[in-house]
Enzyme design. Structure first.
Site, PDB file in Angstrom:
ATOM      1  CG  ASP A 109      -1.784   1.241   1.296  1.00  0.00           C
ATOM      2  OD1 ASP A 109      -2.898   1.192   0.742  1.00  0.00           O
ATOM      3  OD2 ASP A 109      -1.374   2.252   1.899  1.00  0.00           O
ATOM      4  CE1 TYR A 149       0.169   7.932   2.803  1.00  0.00           C
ATOM      5  CE2 TYR A 149       0.788   5.728   2.095  1.00  0.00           C
ATOM      6  CZ  TYR A 149      -0.095   6.581   2.739  1.00  0.00           C
ATOM      7  OH  TYR A 149      -1.223   6.052   3.317  1.00  0.00           O
ATOM      8  CE  LYS A 171      -4.016   4.742   0.984  1.00  0.00           C
ATOM      9  NZ  LYS A 171      -2.579   4.403   0.864  1.00  0.00           N
ATOM     10  CG  HIS A 174      -4.975   9.735   0.619  1.00  0.00           C
ATOM     11  ND1 HIS A 174      -3.624   9.845   0.400  1.00  0.00           N
ATOM     12  CD2 HIS A 174      -5.090   9.203   1.860  1.00  0.00           C
ATOM     13  CE1 HIS A 174      -2.960   9.411   1.452  1.00  0.00           C
ATOM     14  NE2 HIS A 174      -3.830   9.019   2.365  1.00  0.00           N
TER      15      HIS A 174
END
Length: 280
Positions: free
Chosen positions: A32, A37, A62, A93
């Protein structure tokens, strides 16, 4: 979707690639990540270096909040960063369109973005196998389901004894939406690994406290769990799932009454009534 996955939120640059490679070489098949990120490229490198065939891996990323006005371009960017021809699932997200500067973008309705994701999913199944959401409250899920053709395959939420989100979990179960729990250990700085109830139950089963926290959710139907680590020992330890008797699960579920805690509570989360409260 495999029950156990490797989460990569807050993993430091330079560490994610190794974590993904090591996890895949040691049995993980669920990875994931997210554009927010800023590690999609590293995740892609880890996948390639692992030698595990792409078709054996369940890969999630996401849609970032500032990209909600152009999900098609965002999908292509993620595929390029990850160096993969397809996603197993793409998630929204947050139901919170935002500007590049970090403020709310009220010119965009997140539901319109979902409709664009639906169109992408139907038009390009070779690029995105399924779509879902993340951090959605019952209020937001209800609006989505009342105005959409595609039911989200997954709702990814923070999930641990100090943040059980029972209302959301029960709603999703009733609507056929799978749950993916992130931060099952309570995330960095959380007291759950030292919580007396967790420690007591871990000693009963002769396992580490983290194994108890991961297993309590992994034993539930239609729930997957995303513990995060970049160390070899912890990645291996997190893969140890045990059966926990209902009485012990019930005791773990009591923790929120005395030790409520939420790891992911960004300052902007109250905007648009996303279902967060200051008490958690």
């Amino acid at each position: 979707m495999p029950t156990l996955g490797l989460g990569t939120w807050r993993s430091k640059p330079g560490e994610v690639e190794h974590a993904v490679e090591f996890a895949l070489r040691n049995g993980y098949r669920n990875i994931d990540t997210a554009t927010a990120y800023e590690n999609e490229a590293e995740v892609g490198e880890g996948i390639k270096k692992s030698g595990v065939p792409r078709e054996q891996i369940f890969l999630t990323t996401k849609l970032n909040n500032p990209d909600m006005g152009h999900p098609k371009e965002a999908l292509e960017h993620s595929l390029k960063q990850l160096d993969t021809p397809y996603l197993n699932i793409g998630l929204m997200h947050w139901p919170a369109p935002m500007t590049i500067e970090g403020g709310p973008d009220k010119s965009i309705d997140w539901l319109d973005t979902w409709h664009e994701m639906e169109r992408l999913y139907k038009a390009h199944p070779e690029k995105i196998k399924a779509i879902g959401v993340s951090n959605f409250s019952v209020e937001y899920l209800s609006r989505l389901l009342a105005n959409s053709q595609v039911v989200p395959a997954v709702n990814q939420i923070e999930l641990h004894p100090s943040c059980p989100q029972e209302e959301v979990v029960d709603f999703c179960v009733g609507k056929g939406i799978a749950i993916t729990g992130y931060s099952p250990l309570g995330s960095e700085g959380a007291p759950l690994l030292k919580n007396p109830t967790v420690v007591k139950i871990a000693e009963k089963y002769n396992v580490m406290p983290g194994t108890v926290l991961i297993s309590m959710h992994a034993n539930q139907p239609n729930v997957s769990v995303l513990p995060k680590s970049v160390t070899n020992e912890r990645i291996l330890a997190n893969a140890s799932i045990i059966d926990i008797v209902p009485a012990d699960i019930a005791e773990l579920n009591e923790i929120v009454k005395t030790a409520p805690f939420r790891a992911c509570h960004p300052k902007w989360a109250g905007w648009g009534n996303l279902g967060f409260t200051e008490s958690i």
